[in-house]
Design a protein around this motif. Structure first.
Motif, PDB file in Angstrom:
ATOM      1  N   GLY A  93     -12.850 -40.383-126.549  1.00  0.00           N
ATOM      2  CA  GLY A  93     -11.663 -41.191-126.305  1.00  0.00           C
ATOM      3  C   GLY A  93     -10.668 -41.065-127.431  1.00  0.00           C
ATOM      4  O   GLY A  93     -10.854 -40.268-128.347  1.00  0.00           O
ATOM      5  N   PRO A  94      -9.617 -41.897-127.419  1.00  0.00           N
ATOM      6  CA  PRO A  94      -9.261 -42.820-126.359  1.00  0.00           C
ATOM      7  C   PRO A  94      -8.824 -42.119-125.076  1.00  0.00           C
ATOM      8  O   PRO A  94      -8.209 -41.058-125.121  1.00  0.00           O
ATOM      9  CB  PRO A  94      -8.098 -43.623-126.964  1.00  0.00           C
ATOM     10  N   VAL A  95      -9.158 -42.731-123.949  1.00  0.00           N
ATOM     11  CA  VAL A  95      -8.879 -42.162-122.637  1.00  0.00           C
ATOM     12  C   VAL A  95      -7.553 -42.719-122.117  1.00  0.00           C
ATOM     13  O   VAL A  95      -7.300 -43.917-122.220  1.00  0.00           O
ATOM     14  CB  VAL A  95     -10.010 -42.513-121.649  1.00  0.00           C
ATOM     15  N   ARG A  96      -6.714 -41.844-121.564  1.00  0.00           N
ATOM     16  CA  ARG A  96      -5.433 -42.289-121.016  1.00  0.00           C
ATOM     17  C   ARG A  96      -5.250 -41.788-119.590  1.00  0.00           C
ATOM     18  O   ARG A  96      -6.147 -41.203-119.002  1.00  0.00           O
ATOM     19  CB  ARG A  96      -4.264 -41.837-121.897  1.00  0.00           C
ATOM     20  N   SER A  97      -4.051 -41.992-119.057  1.00  0.00           N
ATOM     21  CA  SER A  97      -3.802 -41.774-117.636  1.00  0.00           C
ATOM     22  C   SER A  97      -3.462 -40.326-117.286  1.00  0.00           C
ATOM     23  O   SER A  97      -3.076 -39.529-118.127  1.00  0.00           O
ATOM     24  CB  SER A  97      -2.678 -42.706-117.164  1.00  0.00           C
ATOM     25  N   ILE A  98      -3.604 -40.039-115.993  1.00  0.00           N
ATOM     26  CA  ILE A  98      -3.455 -38.701-115.449  1.00  0.00           C
ATOM     27  C   ILE A  98      -1.975 -38.335-115.324  1.00  0.00           C
ATOM     28  O   ILE A  98      -1.120 -39.207-115.229  1.00  0.00           O
ATOM     29  CB  ILE A  98      -4.153 -38.641-114.065  1.00  0.00           C
ATOM     30  N   ARG A  99      -1.687 -37.023-115.324  1.00  0.00           N
ATOM     31  CA  ARG A  99      -0.332 -36.510-115.139  1.00  0.00           C
ATOM     32  C   ARG A  99      -0.355 -35.428-114.058  1.00  0.00           C
ATOM     33  O   ARG A  99      -1.423 -34.916-113.710  1.00  0.00           O
ATOM     34  CB  ARG A  99       0.231 -35.971-116.460  1.00  0.00           C
ATOM     35  N   PRO A 100       0.823 -35.044-113.495  1.00  0.00           N
ATOM     36  CA  PRO A 100       0.826 -34.193-112.292  1.00  0.00           C
ATOM     37  C   PRO A 100       0.269 -32.790-112.495  1.00  0.00           C
ATOM     38  O   PRO A 100      -0.147 -32.146-111.525  1.00  0.00           O
ATOM     39  CB  PRO A 100       2.311 -34.149-111.892  1.00  0.00           C
ATOM     40  N   MET A 101       0.225 -32.255-113.720  1.00  0.00           N
ATOM     41  CA  MET A 101      -0.328 -30.914-113.943  1.00  0.00           C
ATOM     42  C   MET A 101      -1.841 -30.919-114.108  1.00  0.00           C
ATOM     43  O   MET A 101      -2.489 -29.872-114.047  1.00  0.00           O
ATOM     44  CB  MET A 101       0.290 -30.246-115.178  1.00  0.00           C
ATOM     45  N   ASP A 102      -2.424 -32.097-114.301  1.00  0.00           N
ATOM     46  CA  ASP A 102      -3.846 -32.154-114.626  1.00  0.00           C
ATOM     47  C   ASP A 102      -4.769 -31.617-113.536  1.00  0.00           C
ATOM     48  O   ASP A 102      -5.794 -31.010-113.856  1.00  0.00           O
ATOM     49  CB  ASP A 102      -4.228 -33.572-115.041  1.00  0.00           C
ATOM     50  N   PRO A 103      -4.469 -31.800-112.245  1.00  0.00           N
ATOM     51  CA  PRO A 103      -5.334 -31.171-111.241  1.00  0.00           C
ATOM     52  C   PRO A 103      -5.394 -29.649-111.373  1.00  0.00           C
ATOM     53  O   PRO A 103      -6.453 -29.049-111.198  1.00  0.00           O
ATOM     54  CB  PRO A 103      -4.691 -31.596-109.913  1.00  0.00           C
ATOM     55  N   ASP A 104      -4.253 -29.021-111.700  1.00  0.00           N
ATOM     56  CA  ASP A 104      -4.236 -27.565-111.862  1.00  0.00           C
ATOM     57  C   ASP A 104      -4.970 -27.122-113.125  1.00  0.00           C
ATOM     58  O   ASP A 104      -5.502 -26.012-113.185  1.00  0.00           O
ATOM     59  CB  ASP A 104      -2.787 -27.060-111.924  1.00  0.00           C
ATOM     60  N   ILE A 105      -5.007 -27.975-114.134  1.00  0.00           N
ATOM     61  CA  ILE A 105      -5.717 -27.649-115.373  1.00  0.00           C
ATOM     62  C   ILE A 105      -7.214 -27.829-115.203  1.00  0.00           C
ATOM     63  O   ILE A 105      -8.015 -26.973-115.590  1.00  0.00           O
ATOM     64  CB  ILE A 105      -5.207 -28.529-116.539  1.00  0.00           C
ATOM     65  N   ALA A 106      -7.618 -28.938-114.590  1.00  0.00           N
ATOM     66  CA  ALA A 106      -9.035 -29.292-114.545  1.00  0.00           C
ATOM     67  C   ALA A 106      -9.806 -28.670-113.400  1.00  0.00           C
ATOM     68  O   ALA A 106     -11.028 -28.482-113.512  1.00  0.00           O
ATOM     69  CB  ALA A 106      -9.179 -30.818-114.493  1.00  0.00           C
ATOM     70  N   SER A 107      -9.154 -28.355-112.305  1.00  0.00           N
ATOM     71  CA  SER A 107      -9.877 -27.878-111.114  1.00  0.00           C
ATOM     72  C   SER A 107     -10.765 -26.665-111.342  1.00  0.00           C
ATOM     73  O   SER A 107     -11.863 -26.597-110.784  1.00  0.00           O
ATOM     74  CB  SER A 107      -8.889 -27.597-109.974  1.00  0.00           C
ATOM     75  N   PRO A 108     -10.370 -25.658-112.141  1.00  0.00           N
ATOM     76  CA  PRO A 108     -11.238 -24.482-112.296  1.00  0.00           C
ATOM     77  C   PRO A 108     -12.611 -24.777-112.895  1.00  0.00           C
ATOM     78  O   PRO A 108     -13.544 -23.996-112.702  1.00  0.00           O
ATOM     79  CB  PRO A 108     -10.433 -23.567-113.226  1.00  0.00           C
ATOM     80  N   PHE A 109     -12.745 -25.898-113.574  1.00  0.00           N
ATOM     81  CA  PHE A 109     -14.015 -26.217-114.216  1.00  0.00           C
ATOM     82  C   PHE A 109     -15.015 -26.856-113.258  1.00  0.00           C
ATOM     83  O   PHE A 109     -16.217 -26.837-113.511  1.00  0.00           O
ATOM     84  CB  PHE A 109     -13.778 -27.163-115.405  1.00  0.00           C
ATOM     85  N   GLY A 110     -14.520 -27.450-112.180  1.00  0.00           N
ATOM     86  CA  GLY A 110     -15.415 -28.213-111.332  1.00  0.00           C
ATOM     87  C   GLY A 110     -15.943 -29.419-112.096  1.00  0.00           C
ATOM     88  O   GLY A 110     -15.367 -29.853-113.083  1.00  0.00           O
ATOM     89  N   GLY A 111     -17.036 -29.987-111.617  1.00  0.00           N
ATOM     90  CA  GLY A 111     -17.672 -31.078-112.356  1.00  0.00           C
ATOM     91  C   GLY A 111     -16.916 -32.383-112.291  1.00  0.00           C
ATOM     92  O   GLY A 111     -16.550 -32.858-111.223  1.00  0.00           O
ATOM     93  N   ILE A 112     -16.655 -32.975-113.456  1.00  0.00           N
ATOM     94  CA  ILE A 112     -16.174 -34.351-113.565  1.00  0.00           C
ATOM     95  C   ILE A 112     -14.825 -34.390-114.266  1.00  0.00           C
ATOM     96  O   ILE A 112     -14.585 -33.642-115.218  1.00  0.00           O
ATOM     97  CB  ILE A 112     -17.174 -35.190-114.386  1.00  0.00           C
ATOM     98  N   ILE A 113     -13.962 -35.297-113.805  1.00  0.00           N
ATOM     99  CA  ILE A 113     -12.715 -35.603-114.521  1.00  0.00           C
ATOM    100  C   ILE A 113     -12.675 -37.105-114.753  1.00  0.00           C
ATOM    101  O   ILE A 113     -12.950 -37.887-113.837  1.00  0.00           O
ATOM    102  CB  ILE A 113     -11.460 -35.140-113.754  1.00  0.00           C
ATOM    103  N   ALA A 114     -12.374 -37.526-115.975  1.00  0.00           N
ATOM    104  CA  ALA A 114     -12.302 -38.951-116.313  1.00  0.00           C
ATOM    105  C   ALA A 114     -10.932 -39.261-116.881  1.00  0.00           C
ATOM    106  O   ALA A 114     -10.397 -38.506-117.702  1.00  0.00           O
ATOM    107  CB  ALA A 114     -13.388 -39.322-117.321  1.00  0.00           C
ATOM    108  N   TYR A 115     -10.381 -40.404-116.459  1.00  0.00           N
ATOM    109  CA  TYR A 115      -9.060 -40.818-116.926  1.00  0.00           C
ATOM    110  C   TYR A 115      -8.930 -42.317-116.699  1.00  0.00           C
ATOM    111  O   TYR A 115      -9.756 -42.936-116.029  1.00  0.00           O
ATOM    112  CB  TYR A 115      -7.952 -40.045-116.214  1.00  0.00           C
ATOM    113  N   SER A 116      -7.844 -42.893-117.255  1.00  0.00           N
ATOM    114  CA  SER A 116      -7.739 -44.351-117.204  1.00  0.00           C
ATOM    115  C   SER A 116      -6.965 -44.869-116.011  1.00  0.00           C
ATOM    116  O   SER A 116      -6.928 -46.076-115.790  1.00  0.00           O
ATOM    117  CB  SER A 116      -7.083 -44.872-118.493  1.00  0.00           C
ATOM    118  N   GLY A 117      -6.325 -43.992-115.251  1.00  0.00           N
ATOM    119  CA  GLY A 117      -5.514 -44.409-114.116  1.00  0.00           C
ATOM    120  C   GLY A 117      -4.288 -43.510-114.046  1.00  0.00           C
ATOM    121  O   GLY A 117      -4.364 -42.322-114.326  1.00  0.00           O
TER     122      GLY A 117
END
Length: 349
Positions: A122-146
């Motif tokens: 942490g600290p954990v914060r909120s998601i932004r519109p590019m994050d799906p394109d960044i995180a998707s190739p890894f699969g698994g889990i994504i954690a964020y605050s909202g």
């Protein structure tokens, strides 16, 4: 979509455990060369001895590891980089970190842990519109605050398991009493991975070589002692090469960047990508991840120029040298700096 949701989180104290002859500046746009092949997955390195099959290579680091220790999903977490969120927890234990521009000229991180998952991050914060394109190739889990409903919906539409502070009823998130809100949300990262252990490990993202992967003359890599990056007037991180530890040491806004352990934030590889910014979401910038552009790979005290390309949300980033060969990284952790076209990058000998 898979998501983990429910009751409001409780509060408790958290355990707070790191130009070449003239400068090279980011200038005009350069189109990427068509990559010859998909990235080499480090974990696929063969062994001549079948009995050694229990030893594999970490897919997100390219380092040797016990195969059994890698048999779990990766965990991507949206990490705050506001001044009041520093020092962050366990950045030096990440496999890959992406730094992205957000509103107000600040930056945030998408940090990915797999080969070494800490107890807390942490600290954990909120998601932004590019994050799906960044995180998707890894699969698994994504954690964020909202985040804004539209951005949360975009992330929920990915195949990743979403763990969201706003919906958590199982105690995976807590607030650290010693940190100011809203920069105080801490994730029980080890438990988050343990609860989703049946998910597949991440596929390889980059190609790996030796500890000095840019030594080949055809790559025309230049000795580099320092990297200066400008995201905005308020965010201008830098990396200095430390030959003693064979790592890049990070600074932010002219000051050494320390993680909560007290260690200087460090990386074996720094990958700098020149990216466009989509302003369709008002004041929230969206880093454009689908496409191609200019790239630099810095490893072993050298920097090589090339291009990056990514053809779909779920595809990895492909790095290609100017001579058409793959741009390989050194085994170890990597920071990916998503520098806007309006920003700059300078590589000093």
């Amino acid at each position: 979509m898979r998501a983990l949701a429910g009751r409001a989180p409780h509060r408790r104290g958290a355990r707070i455990g790191a130009l070449l002859a003239a400068s090279l500046l980011l200038a005009g746009c350069q189109s990427a060369a068509e990559p010859d092949a998909a990235p080499t997955e480090a974990a696929a390195r063969p062994s001549a001895d079948a009995a050694a099959s229990a030893v594999s290579f970490a897919p997100l680091r390219g380092t040797p590891a016990e195969a059994a220790a890698l048999a779990h999903p990766s965990l991507a977490v949206k990490i705050d980089n506001h001044e009041e969120a520093r020092p962050q927890i366990a950045l030096n234990r990440t496999d890959i970190v992406f730094e992205e521009l957000v509103e107000g000229g600040l930056t945030r991180y998408v940090a990915v842990w797999h080969s070494d998952v800490p107890d807390e991050v942490g600290p954990v914060r909120s998601i932004r519109p590019m994050d799906p394109d960044i995180a998707s190739p890894f699969g698994g889990i994504i954690a964020y605050s909202g985040g804004q409903d539209q951005f949360v919906a975009m992330m929920m539409a990915t195949p990743l398991v979403n763990i969201v502070f706003d919906f958590d009823e199982t105690g995976l998130f807590t607030r650290a009493d010693e940190r100011p809100g809203p920069h105080d949300v801490i994730l029980d990262s080890a438990e988050a991975v343990a609860r989703n252990a049946a998910l597949a490990p991440p596929p390889g993202q980059f190609s790996y070589g030796t500890a000095d992967p840019l030594a080949a003359p055809a790559l025309a890599a230049a000795p580099t002692s320092r990297i200066d990056l400008v995201f905005s007037e308020d965010r201008f991180p830098a990396w200095e090469w430390d030959g003693g530890t064979s790592a890049w040491l990070r600074s932010q806004e002219g000051e050494p960047d320390l993680e909560a352990s007290g260690e200087r934030v460090r990386a074996v590889n720094v990958v700098t990508l020149r990216v466009g910014i989509d302003w369709s979401y008002g004041e929230v910038p969206k880093t454009v991840m689908i496409g191609s552009g200019e790239a630099w790979v810095s490893a072993g005290g050298r920097t090589a120029h090339g291009t990056w390309a990514k053809d779909a949300a779920g595809s990895p980033i492909v790095l290609t040298a100017d001579d058409g060969s793959p741009l390989r990284l050194a085994p170890g952790n990597t920071w990916v700096e998503l520098v806007p076209n309006e920003g700059s990058a300078t590589f000093t000998p």
